[in-house]
Design a protein around this motif. Sequence first.
Motif, short mmCIF file in Angstrom:
data_model
loop_
_atom_site.label_atom_id
_atom_site.label_comp_id
_atom_site.label_asym_id
_atom_site.label_seq_id
_atom_site.Cartn_x
_atom_site.Cartn_y
_atom_site.Cartn_z
N LYS A 146 0.83 -1.21 0.00
CA LYS A 146 0.00 0.00 0.00
C LYS A 146 0.87 1.25 0.00
CE LYS A 146 -3.56 2.31 2.72
NZ LYS A 146 -4.37 2.25 3.94
N ASP A 147 1.91 1.27 0.83
CA ASP A 147 2.78 2.45 0.92
C ASP A 147 3.52 2.71 -0.38
OD1 ASP A 147 1.95 2.68 3.56
OD2 ASP A 147 3.83 1.92 4.41
N LEU A 148 4.05 1.66 -1.00
CA LEU A 148 4.81 1.86 -2.24
C LEU A 148 3.91 2.29 -3.39
CD1 LEU A 148 7.56 1.88 -3.51
CD2 LEU A 148 7.35 -0.54 -3.97
N TRP A 149 2.72 1.67 -3.51
CA TRP A 149 1.80 2.08 -4.58
C TRP A 149 1.32 3.52 -4.36
CZ3 TRP A 149 0.05 -3.37 -3.48
CH2 TRP A 149 0.64 -4.27 -4.37
N THR A 150 1.09 3.90 -3.12
CA THR A 150 0.69 5.29 -2.81
C THR A 150 1.80 6.26 -3.20
OG1 THR A 150 -0.75 4.55 -1.01
CG2 THR A 150 -0.02 6.85 -0.95
N LEU A 151 3.05 5.91 -2.86
CA LEU A 151 4.19 6.76 -3.18
C LEU A 151 4.39 6.86 -4.70
CD1 LEU A 151 6.54 8.47 -2.09
CD2 LEU A 151 7.89 6.35 -2.01
#
Length: 135
Positions: free
Chosen positions: A51-56
């Motif tokens: 989730k964090d990497l796709w958001t970034l």
Amino acid sequence: MIEMKNSCVQFMFAYQKKDVPLMMSFCDQGGEVYFKPLGENGKGIIGGLGKDLWTLLIECFPDIDNTVDAIVSEGENVRCQVLISGMQAKDFAGIESKGKHFESDHIFIFHLNNKNKIDRVEIEWNHSDFVKQLS
């Protein structure tokens, strides 16, 4: 198998729409994600690292897009061949933003649980070429 493929297509469509909460709705939040080119740093939990990497990515590449070239069932897995592209607007993972565009073939290998939720995904791409396009 069709339901499995449909969940993976819906995940990729949500990614194309830049809708991370919708992407996560097709996943088991505690499932495993592995961004293979990042080695051990690329291993984590879908609802965390994924989730964090796709958001970034969406934040740093606001026009990010994907085109699904093929989806193939391989036993218990679904393999998606995807072209991801976008223009960098912010620094990303140590890569200074120079406003350059990238196009990168990615392979997503999904596994779904008995509730038809993605509980494991491995993603591969040519990371050195990605960095070269943005440098």
